[in-house]
Design a protein around this motif. Sequence first.
Motif, PDB file in Angstrom:
ATOM      1  N   LEU A  63      50.838  15.439  27.049  1.00 29.86           N
ATOM      2  CA  LEU A  63      51.610  15.801  28.233  1.00 29.86           C
ATOM      3  C   LEU A  63      50.716  16.393  29.320  1.00 29.86           C
ATOM      4  O   LEU A  63      50.923  16.123  30.505  1.00 29.86           O
ATOM      5  N   GLU A  64      49.720  17.183  28.936  1.00 28.35           N
ATOM      6  CA  GLU A  64      48.774  17.735  29.910  1.00 28.35           C
ATOM      7  C   GLU A  64      48.032  16.619  30.633  1.00 28.35           C
ATOM      8  O   GLU A  64      47.723  16.724  31.816  1.00 28.35           O
ATOM      9  N   ASN A  65      47.748  15.545  29.905  1.00 30.13           N
ATOM     10  CA  ASN A  65      47.043  14.394  30.493  1.00 30.13           C
ATOM     11  C   ASN A  65      48.004  13.424  31.164  1.00 30.13           C
ATOM     12  O   ASN A  65      47.577  12.364  31.633  1.00 30.13           O
ATOM     13  N   GLU A  66      49.282  13.776  31.175  1.00 30.94           N
ATOM     14  CA  GLU A  66      50.328  12.951  31.796  1.00 30.94           C
ATOM     15  C   GLU A  66      50.274  11.518  31.280  1.00 30.94           C
ATOM     16  O   GLU A  66      50.354  10.552  32.044  1.00 30.94           O
ATOM     17  N   ALA A  67      50.145  11.383  29.963  1.00 24.70           N
ATOM     18  CA  ALA A  67      50.075  10.073  29.323  1.00 24.70           C
ATOM     19  C   ALA A  67      51.337   9.832  28.499  1.00 24.70           C
ATOM     20  O   ALA A  67      51.942  10.780  27.986  1.00 24.70           O
ATOM     21  N   THR A  68      51.718   8.585  28.362  1.00 20.89           N
ATOM     22  CA  THR A  68      52.832   8.215  27.496  1.00 20.89           C
ATOM     23  C   THR A  68      52.269   7.844  26.127  1.00 20.89           C
ATOM     24  O   THR A  68      51.054   7.638  25.972  1.00 20.89           O
ATOM     25  N   LEU A  69      53.145   7.726  25.150  1.00 22.92           N
ATOM     26  CA  LEU A  69      52.704   7.267  23.828  1.00 22.92           C
ATOM     27  C   LEU A  69      52.113   5.858  23.932  1.00 22.92           C
ATOM     28  O   LEU A  69      51.128   5.544  23.269  1.00 22.92           O
ATOM     29  N   THR A  70      52.696   5.041  24.783  1.00 26.48           N
ATOM     30  CA  THR A  70      52.191   3.674  24.973  1.00 26.48           C
ATOM     31  C   THR A  70      50.777   3.699  25.556  1.00 26.48           C
ATOM     32  O   THR A  70      49.903   2.954  25.101  1.00 26.48           O
ATOM     33  N   ASP A  71      50.549   4.578  26.549  1.00 29.68           N
ATOM     34  CA  ASP A  71      49.204   4.707  27.125  1.00 29.68           C
ATOM     35  C   ASP A  71      48.197   5.075  26.041  1.00 29.68           C
ATOM     36  O   ASP A  71      47.112   4.489  25.955  1.00 29.68           O
ATOM     37  N   LEU A  72      48.565   6.060  25.232  1.00 34.16           N
ATOM     38  CA  LEU A  72      47.661   6.550  24.186  1.00 34.16           C
ATOM     39  C   LEU A  72      47.432   5.483  23.112  1.00 34.16           C
ATOM     40  O   LEU A  72      46.323   5.341  22.599  1.00 34.16           O
ATOM     41  N   ALA A  73      48.481   4.721  22.786  1.00 29.33           N
ATOM     42  CA  ALA A  73      48.349   3.645  21.795  1.00 29.33           C
ATOM     43  C   ALA A  73      47.360   2.594  22.283  1.00 29.33           C
ATOM     44  O   ALA A  73      46.515   2.115  21.512  1.00 29.33           O
ATOM     45  N   GLU A  74      47.450   2.238  23.559  1.00 29.04           N
ATOM     46  CA  GLU A  74      46.527   1.241  24.117  1.00 29.04           C
ATOM     47  C   GLU A  74      45.087   1.749  24.103  1.00 29.04           C
ATOM     48  O   GLU A  74      44.151   0.998  23.859  1.00 29.04           O
TER      49      GLU A  74
END
Length: 189
Positions: A22-33
Amino acid sequence: MEASDLGDVLAGVGPRLRQLRLENEATLTDLAEQTGISVSTLSRLESGQRKPTLELLLPLAAAHGVALDELVDAPETGDPRVRARPVVRHGRTFVPLTRRPGGLQSYKIVMPPEPGAEPTLQTHEGYEWMYVLSGRVRLVLGTRDLTIGPGEVVEFDTRTPHWVSCPGPHPAEVLAIFGPQGERMHVRT
């Protein structure tokens, strides 16, 4: 490290992973990629339904740009000091004053002056308490527009539309405590 300490460390990894994402303003999909780890595995890690393994933690630490020990946030044996690693978000410097994920989190925040900034009110789950150390802070809370100075304290439910800024002319420094939904500060006098 005793087994109970290890259990506490492992239980804290999920909330820490969510906090970093959340601090990096990323979604789970972003992190998965970025990591090659499936969205469902990431979700189960964050919720504590899956135990973290080194195979999962190494790419996550790299994706978040943190050392593995910071990701795990294991307490240092016998040393009560908090080793603050400042984080800059939206031009503001956040210095963590607590080291446990979940529950109440405290920070020293340095806000640069933003004279004339237009309020963009937002809401989210939780509760916030702020003490102004120096400078001035503008808080728009619902229909109220307040200027808070050194030595003043505010606390509010973050489900109320709010916006915080430093009107200047100098940076503002505040101590802030953020709590999960419904968790409030209790001050005894």
